[in-house]
Structure formats: C-alpha cells, structure tokens
Design a protein around this motif. Sequence first.
Motif, PDB file in Angstrom:
ATOM      1  N   PRO A 178      19.563  -5.091  -5.436  1.00 17.89           N
ATOM      2  CA  PRO A 178      19.600  -4.521  -4.081  1.00 17.89           C
ATOM      3  C   PRO A 178      19.092  -3.083  -4.095  1.00 17.89           C
ATOM      4  CG  PRO A 178      21.694  -5.572  -4.651  1.00 17.89           C
ATOM      5  CD  PRO A 178      20.898  -5.476  -5.922  1.00 17.89           C
ATOM      6  N   PHE A 179      18.320  -2.733  -3.094  1.00 17.22           N
ATOM      7  CA  PHE A 179      17.856  -1.355  -2.917  1.00 17.22           C
ATOM      8  C   PHE A 179      18.683  -0.670  -1.828  1.00 17.22           C
ATOM      9  CE2 PHE A 179      14.959   1.747  -0.829  1.00 17.22           C
ATOM     10  CZ  PHE A 179      14.760   2.590  -1.904  1.00 17.22           C
ATOM     11  N   GLU A 180      18.797  -1.324  -0.681  1.00 21.15           N
ATOM     12  CA  GLU A 180      19.618  -0.795   0.413  1.00 21.15           C
ATOM     13  C   GLU A 180      20.189  -1.937   1.234  1.00 21.15           C
ATOM     14  OE1 GLU A 180      17.651   1.931   3.029  1.00 21.15           O
ATOM     15  OE2 GLU A 180      17.306   3.418   1.455  1.00 21.15           O
ATOM     16  N   ARG A 181      21.397  -1.741   1.748  1.00 20.72           N
ATOM     17  CA  ARG A 181      21.974  -2.676   2.718  1.00 20.72           C
ATOM     18  C   ARG A 181      21.495  -2.287   4.104  1.00 20.72           C
ATOM     19  NH1 ARG A 181      28.052  -4.147   1.481  1.00 20.72           N
ATOM     20  NH2 ARG A 181      28.020  -4.451   3.723  1.00 20.72           N
ATOM     21  N   ILE A 182      20.954  -3.248   4.819  1.00 17.29           N
ATOM     22  CA  ILE A 182      20.489  -2.976   6.179  1.00 17.29           C
ATOM     23  C   ILE A 182      20.976  -4.106   7.074  1.00 17.29           C
ATOM     24  CG2 ILE A 182      18.443  -2.668   7.645  1.00 17.29           C
ATOM     25  CD1 ILE A 182      17.089  -1.341   5.259  1.00 17.29           C
ATOM     26  N   ARG A 183      21.373  -3.784   8.285  1.00 20.45           N
ATOM     27  CA  ARG A 183      22.076  -4.748   9.132  1.00 20.45           C
ATOM     28  C   ARG A 183      21.168  -5.697   9.906  1.00 20.45           C
ATOM     29  NH1 ARG A 183      27.177  -5.853   7.695  1.00 20.45           N
ATOM     30  NH2 ARG A 183      28.192  -3.954   6.987  1.00 20.45           N
ATOM     31  N   THR A 184      19.979  -5.247  10.274  1.00 21.80           N
ATOM     32  CA  THR A 184      19.132  -6.100  11.110  1.00 21.80           C
ATOM     33  C   THR A 184      17.745  -6.233  10.508  1.00 21.80           C
ATOM     34  OG1 THR A 184      18.211  -4.302  12.479  1.00 21.80           O
ATOM     35  CG2 THR A 184      20.347  -5.254  13.174  1.00 21.80           C
ATOM     36  N   ARG A 185      17.069  -7.313  10.877  1.00 20.22           N
ATOM     37  CA  ARG A 185      15.709  -7.558  10.388  1.00 20.22           C
ATOM     38  C   ARG A 185      14.762  -6.446  10.844  1.00 20.22           C
ATOM     39  NH1 ARG A 185      12.841 -12.031   8.530  1.00 20.22           N
ATOM     40  NH2 ARG A 185      10.624 -12.111   9.072  1.00 20.22           N
ATOM     41  N   LYS A 186      14.904  -6.038  12.081  1.00 15.98           N
ATOM     42  CA  LYS A 186      14.028  -4.994  12.625  1.00 15.98           C
ATOM     43  C   LYS A 186      14.166  -3.695  11.833  1.00 15.98           C
ATOM     44  CE  LYS A 186      12.814  -2.727  16.990  1.00 15.98           C
ATOM     45  NZ  LYS A 186      13.135  -2.612  18.440  1.00 15.98           N
ATOM     46  N   LYS A 187      15.401  -3.321  11.502  1.00 12.54           N
ATOM     47  CA  LYS A 187      15.623  -2.094  10.741  1.00 12.54           C
ATOM     48  C   LYS A 187      15.140  -2.244   9.303  1.00 12.54           C
ATOM     49  CE  LYS A 187      19.478  -0.215  13.431  1.00 12.54           C
ATOM     50  NZ  LYS A 187      20.924   0.110  13.437  1.00 12.54           N
ATOM     51  N   ALA A 188      15.251  -3.440   8.762  1.00 14.45           N
ATOM     52  CA  ALA A 188      14.774  -3.670   7.396  1.00 14.45           C
ATOM     53  C   ALA A 188      13.255  -3.508   7.322  1.00 14.45           C
ATOM     54  CB  ALA A 188      15.191  -5.054   6.923  1.00 14.45           C
ATOM     55  N   VAL A 189      12.551  -4.061   8.316  1.00 15.45           N
ATOM     56  CA  VAL A 189      11.094  -3.901   8.363  1.00 15.45           C
ATOM     57  C   VAL A 189      10.733  -2.423   8.501  1.00 15.45           C
ATOM     58  CG1 VAL A 189       9.028  -4.359   9.733  1.00 15.45           C
ATOM     59  CG2 VAL A 189      10.637  -6.209   9.252  1.00 15.45           C
ATOM     60  N   LYS A 190      11.462  -1.727   9.356  1.00 13.82           N
ATOM     61  CA  LYS A 190      11.210  -0.289   9.557  1.00 13.82           C
ATOM     62  C   LYS A 190      11.390   0.474   8.246  1.00 13.82           C
ATOM     63  CE  LYS A 190      12.446   3.491  12.685  1.00 13.82           C
ATOM     64  NZ  LYS A 190      13.318   3.918  13.801  1.00 13.82           N
ATOM     65  N   ARG A 191      12.383   0.067   7.455  1.00 13.22           N
ATOM     66  CA  ARG A 191      12.620   0.729   6.174  1.00 13.22           C
ATOM     67  C   ARG A 191      11.477   0.451   5.202  1.00 13.22           C
ATOM     68  NH1 ARG A 191      13.174   4.604   3.272  1.00 13.22           N
ATOM     69  NH2 ARG A 191      14.793   4.731   1.661  1.00 13.22           N
TER      70      ARG A 191
END
Length: 280
Positions: free
Chosen positions: A198-211
């Motif tokens: 794991p690199f980072e926990r992210i809650r939504t797909r949209k935020k994951a793409v942004k990251r």
Amino acid sequence: MKTAVLTDSTAYIPENIRKAHNIHMVPLNVIINAESYREEVDIQADEFYEMMRNSEELPKTSQPSVGLVTEKLEELSREYDAVVAIHLSSGISGTYQGTITAGDMVEGIEVHPFDSELSAMMQGFYVLEAAEMADNGATPQQILVRLEEMKQTIRAYFMVDDLTNLYRGGRLTGAQKIVGSLLQVKPVLHFVDTKIVPFERIRTRKKAVKRLLSLFEEDAAGGDVITATVIHANCLEDAEQIQQELETRFPNAEVAISYFGPVIGTHLGEGALGLGWYKK
C-alpha cells in the motif's frame, strides 16, 4: 554478438509490436472455470474479463514451466549468441527465477535475466528499450547498464476497486494495514523491493485518480522528457480521460494507453487503473 530480447506475457506488448521489434515471449497461464489458458496466446484481455465476471471462483495463475522456457532458449540459441530476458517482478512470480534455472540448463547461448521489479507496460518499457538497443548492435552488458539506468527514474502506481483479489491471491504485502476496510477504500499501491505494498489509503475512486495525477506531476513539472503509460483493466474510457489530461497539461510527456491482461487482471480485478513513467 547477436542478442535476442525475451520477455513474458505480463509485459502486455501487443503481438504486432513484438513482431515489429523482434521481441520473443513466453506466456504465463490463467486457470478459469477449470480450463488453463496461455495469456496473449489462447485468451486476450477483453474475453478474460467477461469470463471472470461470470466465474464463481477467483481464477488462478501460473508461471511458464522451466521446460517451456528451456525450449524457447534452445530455439533462440540456433540464431543468437545471447539473450536478455526481462520478466515481471520476482516478488510476485517465480518466472524470473525459472529463467535463471532454465538458463543454467541450456548450452550455446548466454542468458542474462533481468528482474523488472514491476509488471505490465512498465516492464514493457524495459523490453522495448532493450529491443531497440539489440537491433542497433548493443551487447547484453550495454543493454543491462541502460536498464539499470532506467530503473532509477521508473515509477508505477496503481489503484484497485477492490482489494479482495490481491489479498486472496497472496500478492499484497502489508495487507493487514487495510484489510479491515476492504470495501471502504480505493488504495493507491506500488512496488517496493519487488513486492506490491500500500502507498496511501484513499476513500473514493475519483480521489485515487487525482492522487495518481499528482504523483505524476511531481516528476513531470520539472520539464524532463517523460515516457508514460496509463494502464487499465477493462476501463478504457477512464484511461483515455487520464491520457488526455496528462497530454494537455504536460507537453513534455508522451502518454500511451496499455492494459492489464488476464494474469495481472486476476489479482487487480476489473476496473483497476495504473500510471507508470520514466524520464528519457
């Protein structure tokens, strides 16, 4: 010295490109509904995802047999003096080690295995670079030096819709950090020391793409020429949107679209997205 370039199917280099660049390939296998298929030979990505959706059990995967790799090396020895063999990360598959074993069994050809320490088209970038150098007469040693240079700037991050496949397949290290909320996160993952972590926990797909985009920006903002790929698991439209955004924002980046085929797709699951790049 005439040098061949060998890889495995998880580089997901389309057949027409392999033929054009004289790249040799050994396939990994996926077992689904009790049938075994050689990926990129017997089964392609689009049909695999449809089959996986309709399968009650998680498909299984297996590396090429040492016998198969030995046969390929013997075949290459009739035309080449050496082979540079570039494989998916040794931390998630025994394919790299299998080539080392096969190389010790074959006479008449120097075998130089290279652990890409990742997979998919990021592995493919190493393969394409090696093939171009081999075509221009580079020695195996010169090719390996260049691949190690590339490794210094190569980056790969990916996100999955659901960690279940990675967890059940035993391909996720450090899973205890996030297993308690498998359905609530869209984690960004990466390779560290050949393993997926794991690199980072992210809650939504949209935020994951942004990251993913922000991680790319950290390297691309300096103006260096960047070769990149957006990798998708049967979600081409999402990949095309990311490609368009990156090319618009970063004229110094050449961005291609590639895919997660059956073996890697088994572990990441449909809907996964990856972004990888290196500085030219």
